[in-house]
Design an enzyme around this catalytic site. Structure first.
Site, PDB file in Angstrom:
ATOM      1  N   CYS A  96      19.020  -6.097  39.155  1.00  0.00           N
ATOM      2  CA  CYS A  96      17.923  -6.790  39.157  1.00  0.00           C
ATOM      3  C   CYS A  96      18.226  -7.591  37.511  1.00  0.00           C
ATOM      4  CB  CYS A  96      16.731  -5.611  38.591  1.00  0.00           C
ATOM      5  SG  CYS A  96      15.365  -7.000  38.053  1.00  0.00           S
ATOM      6  N   GLU A 109      13.883  -5.655  41.872  1.00  0.00           N
ATOM      7  CA  GLU A 109      15.347  -4.749  42.157  1.00  0.00           C
ATOM      8  C   GLU A 109      15.345  -5.888  43.171  1.00  0.00           C
ATOM      9  OE1 GLU A 109      18.269  -4.603  41.810  1.00  0.00           O
ATOM     10  OE2 GLU A 109      17.797  -3.191  40.705  1.00  0.00           O
TER      11      GLU A 109
END
Length: 257
Positions: free
Chosen positions: A2, A105
């Site tokens: 992420c 993410e």
């Protein structure tokens, strides 16, 4: 990995949440898609007081020739942060708290292509409170105009059971009772290292969100709207590519969560 997070709490809200003594920022504009090199709110302890300030996301070590290195240094691996040249001094002397609503993410899904498709998830606390990341910061001098640039990185650790199905890393999330140790430059480094653990499984939750978050040009509350896990969102041909898995150079830095 992420490379984006969400930070929408107002300056007034952060002052109350952290019990700030010294507020050095007038305003904290909300961002639903914080990206590397963006300004982010941060909390440090100085002279016994809790200080609300602002850093640029992506640590630029004091010895760097220019600021461009910061875009690759938004995260530091907790397992090696004390021995890496770029981070060692900061983790010992300049630790901070980085507040967020949560982070994005990306899950890699096999779609028959070499690259695969990446589907974004949003991760947040289950109790509704802001996430507080363990951060480190640095002061870099721009010799061309004799100014100082304050920058930061997020510490990362192995993923807990909630995150591990989609990725193997996550930011270090600190609980309120851990803040004092993390911010204390005199704290024993053994005690500091004990804080660098995955968040408890029951402390965080995740849900699918739109691939519109892939583009930094998109920054609105709609990015946080949940999608069903089987929702294909946009056709693959219209999905903006996001590089969430660059090669990591553990000798000097790590990129992304």
């Amino acid at each position: 990995m992420c490379g984006r997070y969400v930070a929408t709490t107002t300056a007034e809200g952060l002052v109350k949440f952290f019990v700030i003594d010294d507020r050095q920022v007038d305003d904290v504009p909300p961002s639903y898609n914080v990206a590397p090199t963006d300004p982010v709110p941060a909390v440090v302890r100085y002279d016994g007081q809790m200080v609300l300030t602002e850093f640029r996301w992506g640590l630029v070590p004091f010895w760097a020739k220019d600021r461009s290195i910061g875009a690759r240094m938004i995260n530091a691996r907790s397992e090696t942060v004390t021995v890496k040249k770029a981070f060692a001094e900061s983790v010992e002397q300049r630790r901070c708290l980085l507040p967020a609503d949560g982070f994005y993410e990306w899950e890699k899904v096999d779609d028959g292509t070499k690259r695969g498709r990446r589907l974004p998830w949003f991760v947040r606390r289950t109790d509704g409170n802001p996430m507080v990341y363990a951060g480190i910061w640095s002061s870099w001098r721009d010799r061309e105009n004799d100014t100082r640039l304050l920058t930061c990185s997020v510490l990362t650790t192995s993923a807990n059971e909630v995150l591990s199905p989609i990725h193997d890393r996550m930011p270090v999330v600190l609980e309120r009772e851990q803040w004092e140790t993390w911010l204390d430059p005199q704290a024993d480094m053994g005690d500091v290292r004990e804080l660098l653990a995955p968040a408890p499984d029951d402390a965080v939750e995740r849900y699918r969100v739109s691939t519109r978050v892939n583009s930094v040009a998109n920054n609105s509350p709609e990015l946080l709207e949940p999608l069903a896990e089987d929702d294909q969102d946009l056709p693959a041909s219209l999905v903006t590519t996001v590089d969430t898995d660059p090669a990591e150079d553990d000798a000097e830095q790590t990129s992304l969560f």
